[in-house]
Motif scaffolding. Structure first.
Motif, mmCIF file in Angstrom:
data_model
loop_
_atom_site.group_PDB
_atom_site.id
_atom_site.type_symbol
_atom_site.label_atom_id
_atom_site.label_comp_id
_atom_site.label_asym_id
_atom_site.label_seq_id
_atom_site.Cartn_x
_atom_site.Cartn_y
_atom_site.Cartn_z
ATOM 1 N N THR A 68 54.756 121.958 21.994
ATOM 2 C CA THR A 68 54.852 121.018 23.101
ATOM 3 C C THR A 68 54.324 119.682 22.611
ATOM 4 O O THR A 68 53.214 119.607 22.113
ATOM 5 C CB THR A 68 54.015 121.464 24.313
ATOM 6 N N ASP A 92 48.989 122.592 22.071
ATOM 7 C CA ASP A 92 50.407 122.239 22.021
ATOM 8 C C ASP A 92 51.195 123.122 21.059
ATOM 9 O O ASP A 92 52.410 123.175 21.126
ATOM 10 C CB ASP A 92 50.588 120.778 21.611
ATOM 11 N N ASP A 94 51.482 127.023 19.803
ATOM 12 C CA ASP A 94 51.070 128.375 20.147
ATOM 13 C C ASP A 94 51.896 129.386 19.373
ATOM 14 O O ASP A 94 53.080 129.184 19.129
ATOM 15 C CB ASP A 94 51.271 128.647 21.641
ATOM 16 N N GLN A 114 52.733 129.843 26.830
ATOM 17 C CA GLN A 114 53.242 128.589 27.369
ATOM 18 C C GLN A 114 54.438 128.895 28.257
ATOM 19 O O GLN A 114 55.288 129.717 27.910
ATOM 20 C CB GLN A 114 53.661 127.650 26.238
ATOM 21 N N LYS A 194 46.692 126.510 30.810
ATOM 22 C CA LYS A 194 47.679 125.720 30.082
ATOM 23 C C LYS A 194 48.307 124.692 31.007
ATOM 24 O O LYS A 194 48.230 124.816 32.231
ATOM 25 C CB LYS A 194 48.777 126.612 29.474
#
Length: 200
Positions: A68, A92, A94, A114, A194
């Motif tokens: 991310t 960001d 994972d 996420q 998250k």
């Protein structure tokens, strides 16, 4: 800038990316060959940000992984020369638990994945893993810390892998505003948090 197009970028979420080595270290200012195994277009060269631009310099990455952050052009004079990944916050990057791993048995650790897709509209899926029977609460908050939606309210779950969908509505049934939200799970002694983005 004299030519703003050189600096175009976008915030995105990508899932199940494979990196060019099975286990590597995320190093700043480095070019990696990365591919999405669900799309048949080969590999893409992606450069990481400078040391001052990332939390991840020196951190390990296990393939596959999700990302991310900001994706922007790397080579200003040649738009076809590649792109740059810019993680902007801790969490960001994972590790993705693969379907094969999930089919092999029960999870061994608590895990909050996420959400996918992210950013999202109209709905997104939140997945989590429980290594043992647990009382689970899953809630969504806005950036002011106000609870927007309770998806799971202190319910007893057996050990296993689970997914919960959020339709972008609050507890009264109204669609929430565009913006950044936080989802938080508590399961036994485990707490996971998250961020996700809702766009209209």
């Amino acid at each position: 800038a004299e030519d703003g197009r050189k600096y175009q970028s976008m915030l995105l979420f990508v899932n199940e990316l494979e990196i060019d080595t099975e286990h590597t270290t995320y190093a700043a200012a480095t070019t990696y060959s990365i591919k999405d195994p669900t799309v048949d277009f080969g590999e893409v060269d992606l450069r990481t940000g400078n040391p001052q631009d990332t939390f991840y310099d020196g951190e390990d990455i296990v393939s596959p992984f999700s990302f991310t952050g900001v994706l922007g052009q790397f080579h200003f004079s040649d738009p076809n020369a590649g792109f740059q990944l810019m993680p902007i916050a801790e969490g960001d990057i994972d590790v993705v638990v693969s379907v094969d791993d999930r089919d092999s048995g029960l999870p061994t650790v608590y895990q909050l994945d996420q959400n996918y897709p992210n950013p999202f509209n109209p709905s997104t899926t939140i997945r989590f893993a429980l290594p043992e029977q647990s009382q689970v609460t899953l809630e969504i908050y806005n950036m002011l810390g106000q609870r927007v939606r309770t998806l799971v309210a202190d319910e007893l779950y057996e050990a296993g892998y689970y997914s919960v969908e959020w339709d972008g509505r609050n507890n009264t049934g109204s669609v929430v505003s565009s913006g950044l939200y936080v989802y938080r799970i508590s399961a036994g002694d485990f707490i996971g948090v998250k961020k996700m983005m809702f766009v209209k």
